[in-house]
Design a protein around this motif. Structure first.
Motif, PDB file in Angstrom:
ATOM      1  N   ASN A 170      40.744  37.389  22.022  1.00 62.96           N
ATOM      2  CA  ASN A 170      42.119  37.787  22.310  1.00 62.96           C
ATOM      3  C   ASN A 170      42.175  39.275  22.640  1.00 62.96           C
ATOM      4  OD1 ASN A 170      41.550  38.796  19.808  1.00 62.96           O
ATOM      5  ND2 ASN A 170      43.052  37.563  18.709  1.00 62.96           N
ATOM      6  N   GLY A 171      43.235  39.666  23.334  1.00 64.12           N
ATOM      7  CA  GLY A 171      43.423  41.072  23.667  1.00 64.12           C
ATOM      8  C   GLY A 171      42.609  41.532  24.856  1.00 64.12           C
ATOM      9  N   GLY A 172      42.351  42.832  24.892  1.00 58.14           N
ATOM     10  CA  GLY A 172      41.659  43.452  26.017  1.00 58.14           C
ATOM     11  C   GLY A 172      40.245  42.980  26.261  1.00 58.14           C
ATOM     12  N   PRO A 173      39.461  42.653  25.213  1.00 59.11           N
ATOM     13  CA  PRO A 173      38.076  42.214  25.459  1.00 59.11           C
ATOM     14  C   PRO A 173      37.957  41.012  26.393  1.00 59.11           C
ATOM     15  CG  PRO A 173      38.364  42.750  23.146  1.00 59.11           C
ATOM     16  CD  PRO A 173      39.716  42.844  23.768  1.00 59.11           C
ATOM     17  N   VAL A 174      38.973  40.152  26.421  1.00 64.99           N
ATOM     18  CA  VAL A 174      38.923  38.987  27.317  1.00 64.99           C
ATOM     19  C   VAL A 174      38.903  39.445  28.774  1.00 64.99           C
ATOM     20  CG1 VAL A 174      40.115  36.884  28.023  1.00 64.99           C
ATOM     21  CG2 VAL A 174      40.117  37.565  25.614  1.00 64.99           C
ATOM     22  N   ASP A 175      39.770  40.406  29.105  1.00 67.51           N
ATOM     23  CA  ASP A 175      39.814  40.915  30.479  1.00 67.51           C
ATOM     24  C   ASP A 175      38.540  41.679  30.827  1.00 67.51           C
ATOM     25  OD1 ASP A 175      43.292  41.719  29.919  1.00 67.51           O
ATOM     26  OD2 ASP A 175      42.408  39.900  30.786  1.00 67.51           O
ATOM     27  N   ILE A 176      38.030  42.447  29.872  1.00 66.72           N
ATOM     28  CA  ILE A 176      36.802  43.208  30.126  1.00 66.72           C
ATOM     29  C   ILE A 176      35.625  42.258  30.361  1.00 66.72           C
ATOM     30  CG2 ILE A 176      35.160  44.833  29.111  1.00 66.72           C
ATOM     31  CD1 ILE A 176      37.488  46.098  27.607  1.00 66.72           C
ATOM     32  N   HIS A 177      35.536  41.217  29.535  1.00 64.72           N
ATOM     33  CA  HIS A 177      34.429  40.267  29.676  1.00 64.72           C
ATOM     34  C   HIS A 177      34.523  39.495  30.985  1.00 64.72           C
ATOM     35  CE1 HIS A 177      32.302  36.411  29.003  1.00 64.72           C
ATOM     36  NE2 HIS A 177      31.424  37.183  28.358  1.00 64.72           N
ATOM     37  N   ARG A 178      35.753  39.229  31.438  1.00 63.56           N
ATOM     38  CA  ARG A 178      35.926  38.501  32.690  1.00 63.56           C
ATOM     39  C   ARG A 178      35.359  39.296  33.867  1.00 63.56           C
ATOM     40  NH1 ARG A 178      41.079  38.155  32.617  1.00 63.56           N
ATOM     41  NH2 ARG A 178      41.183  36.180  31.478  1.00 63.56           N
ATOM     42  N   VAL A 179      35.460  40.620  33.800  1.00 63.78           N
ATOM     43  CA  VAL A 179      34.966  41.473  34.887  1.00 63.78           C
ATOM     44  C   VAL A 179      33.487  41.802  34.707  1.00 63.78           C
ATOM     45  CG1 VAL A 179      35.238  43.707  36.022  1.00 63.78           C
ATOM     46  CG2 VAL A 179      37.256  42.455  35.256  1.00 63.78           C
ATOM     47  N   LEU A 180      33.095  42.160  33.487  1.00 63.13           N
ATOM     48  CA  LEU A 180      31.729  42.640  33.260  1.00 63.13           C
ATOM     49  C   LEU A 180      30.735  41.513  32.979  1.00 63.13           C
ATOM     50  CD1 LEU A 180      32.351  45.810  31.032  1.00 63.13           C
ATOM     51  CD2 LEU A 180      32.121  45.671  33.504  1.00 63.13           C
TER      52      LEU A 180
ATOM     53  N   ARG B 142      20.497  40.231  30.629  1.00 61.91           N
ATOM     54  CA  ARG B 142      21.539  39.947  31.615  1.00 61.91           C
ATOM     55  C   ARG B 142      22.845  40.661  31.262  1.00 61.91           C
ATOM     56  NH1 ARG B 142      25.488  36.136  31.942  1.00 61.91           N
ATOM     57  NH2 ARG B 142      24.723  35.039  30.092  1.00 61.91           N
ATOM     58  N   CYS B 143      23.224  40.623  29.990  1.00 58.57           N
ATOM     59  CA  CYS B 143      24.452  41.307  29.558  1.00 58.57           C
ATOM     60  C   CYS B 143      24.333  42.820  29.750  1.00 58.57           C
ATOM     61  CB  CYS B 143      24.737  40.987  28.089  1.00 58.57           C
ATOM     62  SG  CYS B 143      25.206  39.273  27.785  1.00 58.57           S
ATOM     63  N   ARG B 144      23.143  43.335  29.481  1.00 61.78           N
ATOM     64  CA  ARG B 144      22.925  44.779  29.620  1.00 61.78           C
ATOM     65  C   ARG B 144      23.050  45.210  31.077  1.00 61.78           C
ATOM     66  NH1 ARG B 144      18.483  47.993  30.674  1.00 61.78           N
ATOM     67  NH2 ARG B 144      18.516  50.075  29.706  1.00 61.78           N
ATOM     68  N   LEU B 145      22.423  44.454  31.987  1.00 56.52           N
ATOM     69  CA  LEU B 145      22.480  44.800  33.410  1.00 56.52           C
ATOM     70  C   LEU B 145      23.902  44.677  33.957  1.00 56.52           C
ATOM     71  CD1 LEU B 145      19.209  43.118  34.756  1.00 56.52           C
ATOM     72  CD2 LEU B 145      19.660  45.562  34.454  1.00 56.52           C
ATOM     73  N   ASN B 146      24.596  43.612  33.567  1.00 52.47           N
ATOM     74  CA  ASN B 146      25.973  43.427  34.035  1.00 52.47           C
ATOM     75  C   ASN B 146      26.885  44.552  33.546  1.00 52.47           C
ATOM     76  OD1 ASN B 146      25.259  41.089  35.326  1.00 52.47           O
ATOM     77  ND2 ASN B 146      25.977  39.728  33.695  1.00 52.47           N
ATOM     78  N   GLY B 147      26.685  44.972  32.301  1.00 52.29           N
ATOM     79  CA  GLY B 147      27.511  46.047  31.764  1.00 52.29           C
ATOM     80  C   GLY B 147      27.285  47.364  32.479  1.00 52.29           C
ATOM     81  N   LEU B 148      26.011  47.705  32.707  1.00 51.72           N
ATOM     82  CA  LEU B 148      25.698  48.957  33.394  1.00 51.72           C
ATOM     83  C   LEU B 148      26.156  48.934  34.845  1.00 51.72           C
ATOM     84  CD1 LEU B 148      22.104  49.646  32.001  1.00 51.72           C
ATOM     85  CD2 LEU B 148      24.225  50.827  31.387  1.00 51.72           C
ATOM     86  N   LYS B 149      26.160  47.750  35.439  1.00 51.91           N
ATOM     87  CA  LYS B 149      26.500  47.630  36.851  1.00 51.91           C
ATOM     88  C   LYS B 149      27.989  47.856  37.110  1.00 51.91           C
ATOM     89  CE  LYS B 149      26.251  44.319  40.685  1.00 51.91           C
ATOM     90  NZ  LYS B 149      25.842  42.941  41.071  1.00 51.91           N
ATOM     91  N   ASN B 150      28.839  47.404  36.210  1.00 49.55           N
ATOM     92  CA  ASN B 150      30.283  47.420  36.473  1.00 49.55           C
ATOM     93  C   ASN B 150      31.098  48.242  35.479  1.00 49.55           C
ATOM     94  OD1 ASN B 150      30.071  45.573  38.698  1.00 49.55           O
ATOM     95  ND2 ASN B 150      29.793  43.919  37.207  1.00 49.55           N
ATOM     96  N   ILE B 151      30.436  48.980  34.589  1.00 49.52           N
ATOM     97  CA  ILE B 151      31.186  49.717  33.569  1.00 49.52           C
ATOM     98  C   ILE B 151      32.080  50.789  34.180  1.00 49.52           C
ATOM     99  CG2 ILE B 151      29.394  51.452  33.209  1.00 49.52           C
ATOM    100  CD1 ILE B 151      31.747  49.856  30.575  1.00 49.52           C
ATOM    101  N   HIS B 152      31.731  51.275  35.390  1.00 47.67           N
ATOM    102  CA  HIS B 152      32.545  52.319  36.022  1.00 47.67           C
ATOM    103  C   HIS B 152      33.956  51.831  36.333  1.00 47.67           C
ATOM    104  CE1 HIS B 152      31.170  49.972  39.506  1.00 47.67           C
ATOM    105  NE2 HIS B 152      32.231  50.446  40.134  1.00 47.67           N
ATOM    106  N   LEU B 153      34.144  50.506  36.391  1.00 52.58           N
ATOM    107  CA  LEU B 153      35.474  49.967  36.669  1.00 52.58           C
ATOM    108  C   LEU B 153      36.454  50.239  35.532  1.00 52.58           C
ATOM    109  CD1 LEU B 153      34.476  46.506  38.213  1.00 52.58           C
ATOM    110  CD2 LEU B 153      35.192  48.569  39.425  1.00 52.58           C
ATOM    111  N   PHE B 154      35.926  50.624  34.368  1.00 46.85           N
ATOM    112  CA  PHE B 154      36.785  50.899  33.217  1.00 46.85           C
ATOM    113  C   PHE B 154      36.711  52.365  32.790  1.00 46.85           C
ATOM    114  CE2 PHE B 154      38.174  46.660  32.219  1.00 46.85           C
ATOM    115  CZ  PHE B 154      37.206  45.853  32.805  1.00 46.85           C
TER     116      PHE B 154
END
Length: 465
Positions: free
Chosen positions: A6-16, A46-58
């Protein structure tokens, strides 16, 4: 990451897509998710690469860009001052003052009393003579009351129309920057007047051709009052008409140049923006606030008796909406953050700004600021902020950060106003958190040479060639 569903983590996970979501009330699922993420090396990678790849969006710059784009896409509401004048006329004529209503009631009562006396026929001769004298007296009173009523009504309507004509005539003189292709806001803070004038000269020299053609206009934004600006400009060889506007007294006043000095009560060739003044003076403490500040200054001086007058009222730099104080030693009085806290505790609605390298303290309405004045010009006059260039020093007054970032473009003059850094000594974050120096609408210039300024304006896309 392991986060809740619930909350913001759902939106963050959807993108990252950089972790697992769990039920915050299920302890076992939380433990299983943590163990799975640690034990599964492929999932971890996989989670690490995805996070580093798109973290700039936040990141903060991205958040600001999204926020400003949403604000820019909003359709501005029609300001109240753009409503039809006929409505204002009708509303004004239907609401006479209490004193006028009292006079009209008096004349009406006299008239009714007079009619009643005329209908009575049972009076004696002596009473008739007395009644006749009384009627003459009532006639005189009634006539005087009606005359006074007409005079007050006529005077009220005349004063209202005169005030409206003054406002509309002065509004027609506002402002010439609506026709400009770009607006340069000179908001460089400096306590040396000679240096200040030289900076203005260099900026004007950098765009002389565009300035002469009328495509570029100038607005001066400063902590000085309008009475201090005028002799400064005259001394530097400038005319008020060389500028399209003047944001004075740390943003508490907004003026425009005028060819007729009679437009201003001070006799200077400027005319004040009454709409901006009515906006900023909301809940302004006025004279009561000034007396409180004077008592505070006296208490500071009493505590530092051996040091002399640490804080003293600056009457020459004060206006009706800006109370200025001279500061002898900035180290002996609280920083601006502590002063703001003190005023909030005492329920004083005001905004405090240290200026001129800490030698001056301006107390202005809480809704006023130099940044707020720029927003007002956008709402009131439709000034396109994306075509505005704000010139600032490497540091400045305590309201300096409000001028950085945003839709407008910023040119920072390195090496200018560096002594003002002591005003921001208590800041516990770097300036890069306020504005990114890598932004496409930000440029830096070493010093204030006209050629370097012109080059930076070319990089910002303001000038061509």
């Amino acid at each position: 990451m392991v986060a809740t569903k619930n909350g913001g983590p759902v939106d963050i996970h959807r993108v990252l897509d950089n972790g697992l979501l769990v039920d915050p009330h299920d302890q076992q699922s939380i433990a299983d998710a943590l163990l799975k993420l640690v034990s599964d090396k492929h999932l971890w990678a996989r989670c690490r690469l995805n996070g580093l790849k798109n973290i700039h969006l936040f990141s903060w710059p991205e958040h600001c860009k999204t926020y400003l784009s949403r604000v820019a896409s909003c359709k501005p509401r029609q300001p109240q001052w753009q409503s039809s004048d006929s409505q204002a006329d009708n509303s004004g004529s239907d609401s006479p003052s209490d004193s006028l209503r009292d006079i009209q009631d008096l004349s009406l009562n006299l008239k009714l009393s007079l009619d009643g006396d005329k209908n009575e026929g049972s009076a004696t001769v002596d009473n008739a003579l007395d009644t006749e004298d009384a009627l003459d007296e009532k006639n005189r009173v009634e006539k005087a009351a009606l005359t006074l009523s007409k005079g007050v009504l006529g005077g009220t309507q005349k004063a209202g129309s005169s005030e409206k004509e003054d406002r509309s005539s002065s509004t027609n003189k506002f402002p010439s920057f609506k026709k400009r292709k770009n607006i340069f806001v000179i908001a460089v803070d400096s306590d040396a007047t000679s240096n200040y004038i030289e900076i203005i000269e260099k900026i004007a020299e950098a765009v002389k051709k565009e300035r002469d053609s009328g495509s570029i206009g100038f607005i001066l934004s400063t902590a000085l009052s309008i009475s201090e600006i005028y002799p400064l400009l005259t001394k530097g060889g400038f005319s008020p008409s060389d500028f399209d506007g003047f944001i004075c007294s740390s943003g508490s006043e907004l003026y425009y140049p005028s060819s007729n000095s009679e437009d201003s009560p001070s006799g200077l060739p400027f005319v004040v923006d009454l709409d901006y003044r009515s906006h900023t003076e909301y809940r302004w403490g006025g004279e009561g606030l000034r007396k409180t500040l004077v008592r505070w200054a006296s208490s500071v001086n009493d505590k530092k008796g051996e040091q002399g007058k640490i804080v003293s009222e600056d009457e020459s730099g004060s206006t009706a909406h800006c109370f200025a104080f001279k500061v002898k030693d900035l180290a002996l009085i609280p920083p601006v953050k502590e002063l703001r806290k003190l005023t909030r505790i005492q329920a004083l609605r005001c905004h405090l700004v240290y200026s001129q390298n800490g030698t001056k303290l301006n107390v202005i309405p809480v809704l006023a600021s130099r940044a707020q004045a720029l927003r007002y010009l956008y709402i009131r006059w439709g000034m396109d902020l994306s075509k505005v260039v704000v010139f600032v020093g490497e540091c400045g007054d305590t309201d300096y950060e409000g001028l950085l970032g945003g839709i407008h473009k910023t040119v920072m003059l390195k090496g200018v106003a560096t002594e003002a850094r002591k005003l921001h000594a208590n800041r516990n974050y770097p300036l890069e958190d306020v504005i990114s120096f890598d932004m496409p609408n930000f440029a830096q210039v070493e010093g204030f040479k006209s050629n370097d300024i012109r080059t930076s304006l070319g990089k910002l896309g303001i000038l061509k060639g």
